[in-house]
Design a protein around this motif. Structure first.
Motif, PDB file in Angstrom:
ATOM      1  N   VAL A  87      75.172 -44.212 -15.845  1.00  0.00           N
ATOM      2  CA  VAL A  87      73.722 -44.423 -16.141  1.00  0.00           C
ATOM      3  C   VAL A  87      73.619 -44.297 -17.810  1.00  0.00           C
ATOM      4  N   PRO A  88      73.142 -45.373 -18.352  1.00  0.00           N
ATOM      5  CA  PRO A  88      72.957 -45.568 -19.914  1.00  0.00           C
ATOM      6  C   PRO A  88      71.971 -44.744 -20.569  1.00  0.00           C
ATOM      7  N   THR A  89      72.184 -44.272 -21.591  1.00  0.00           N
ATOM      8  CA  THR A  89      71.224 -43.836 -22.393  1.00  0.00           C
ATOM      9  C   THR A  89      71.155 -44.627 -23.943  1.00  0.00           C
ATOM     10  N   TYR A  90      70.076 -44.928 -24.566  1.00  0.00           N
ATOM     11  CA  TYR A  90      70.157 -46.106 -25.774  1.00  0.00           C
ATOM     12  C   TYR A  90      69.724 -45.542 -26.908  1.00  0.00           C
ATOM     13  N   ASP A  91      70.439 -45.901 -27.773  1.00  0.00           N
ATOM     14  CA  ASP A  91      69.996 -45.852 -29.225  1.00  0.00           C
ATOM     15  C   ASP A  91      69.266 -47.402 -29.752  1.00  0.00           C
ATOM     16  N   ILE A  92      68.037 -47.775 -29.986  1.00  0.00           N
ATOM     17  CA  ILE A  92      67.730 -48.838 -29.862  1.00  0.00           C
ATOM     18  C   ILE A  92      67.408 -49.143 -31.484  1.00  0.00           C
ATOM     19  N   LYS A  93      67.877 -50.113 -32.163  1.00  0.00           N
ATOM     20  CA  LYS A  93      67.574 -50.288 -33.635  1.00  0.00           C
ATOM     21  C   LYS A  93      66.241 -50.913 -33.917  1.00  0.00           C
TER      22      LYS A  93
END
Length: 292
Positions: A87-93
């Motif tokens: 399951v992903p976690t995101y660091d969105i620029k």
């Protein structure tokens, strides 16, 4: 060209532990619509940089139709970490090209010839892309078209106003169980169970359909007076990146090809389960899933 099936909003690279993969929910949606033999088209923006050129090359390899405006901003990217269950976690620029999609005559022409569009909340975090998305929804034909708001809440990149306006402009809402809890708190919807909340939203926004996905606990499609339920197949998960987008695209494609809601729902569940067994958001679907 007529009858575009448009993914409108972010296009980017998901930078996964094993390397970068092409992604962005609307682009994933358009790619899978193309696999189902429809006139899929991703509408977004890229930077005048190496990452933008790579996106164009990869989409050309996938024989996918795109309209990507070039901007002075860097091409979008998301740093993705996966837990032990994939399951992903995101660091969105922020401050990237898809935040700055301009409204152009070319995009207007696509909008006028769009049969279905899928859009979310992420690309609406900035005023430029938010205005373009809203203009697109107002310009496309209103009769016999699908306007799918796949809500896709990411980090803090959403607001009550954006969600409210998007629900007024869509006729299909796609939401997952965690997002429904967040939205219910935001809007103060009564009802102790998720189904009651879905019926309230279906009526309040005069939706044709509301799609609720609940991970391993199955998924629902609410239409006025009728609900379809499908269990989630048990598969060996590689990662879940893009699985929800493939669900939305398969469902939409099947509806456009004249399938009933239960038939479209069953296909969507099968397609998203397959995507979970693959790495990245844009795997090639097997022929037996594309034959609808």
């Amino acid at each position: 060209m007529k009858n575009y099936i448009v993914g409108l909003g972010e296009i980017l690279f998901d930078v996964l532990p094993e390397g970068k993969k092409l992604g962005g929910a609307p682009a994933n949606f358009a790619y899978h619509a193309t696999q189902f033999g429809l006139n899929g088209c991703a509408v977004s923006a890229i930077g005048e940089d190496k990452w933008g050129e790579e996106i164009l090359e990869q989409l050309a390899d996938k024989k996918m139709k795109v309209h990507l405006e070039k901007t002075q901003y860097p091409t979008g990217r998301v740093m993705v970490e996966l837990d032990s269950a994939g399951v992903p976690t995101y660091d969105i620029k922020e401050g990237v090209a898809y935040d700055n999609i301009p409204w152009t005559p070319a995009i207007e022409e696509i909008a006028k010839n769009t049969k279905a569009v899928c859009f979310g909340s992420l690309a609406q975090r900035s005023p430029v892309s938010r205005a373009t998305i809203r203009k697109f929804l107002e310009t496309m034909p209103q009769k016999d078209t699908l306007r799918i708001f796949d809500i896709n809440l990411r980090q803090e990149f959403y607001s009550k106003e954006v969600i409210q306006e998007s629900m007024r402009h869509c006729n299909i809402l796609k939401i997952n169980d965690e997002e429904l809890v967040t939205i219910s708190r935001m809007f103060g919807y009564p009802g102790i169970d998720l189904e009651n909340k879905c019926w309230i939203m279906l009526a309040k926004y005069n939706l044709q359909m509301l799609i609720l996905t609940c991970g391993v606990n199955g998924s629902y499609v609410f239409t006025p007076g009728v609900v379809s339920f499908q269990e989630t197949p048990k598969v060996e998960v590689a990662d879940t990146v893009g699985a929800g987008d493939s669900f939305t695209s398969a469902f939409c494609s099947a509806i456009l090809k004249g399938k009933s809601v239960p038939e479209a729902h069953k296909l969507a569940v099968s397609v998203s389960a397959f995507v979970c067994t693959q790495k990245g958001a844009m795997p090639t679907l097997p022929d037996e899933l594309k034959d609808i």
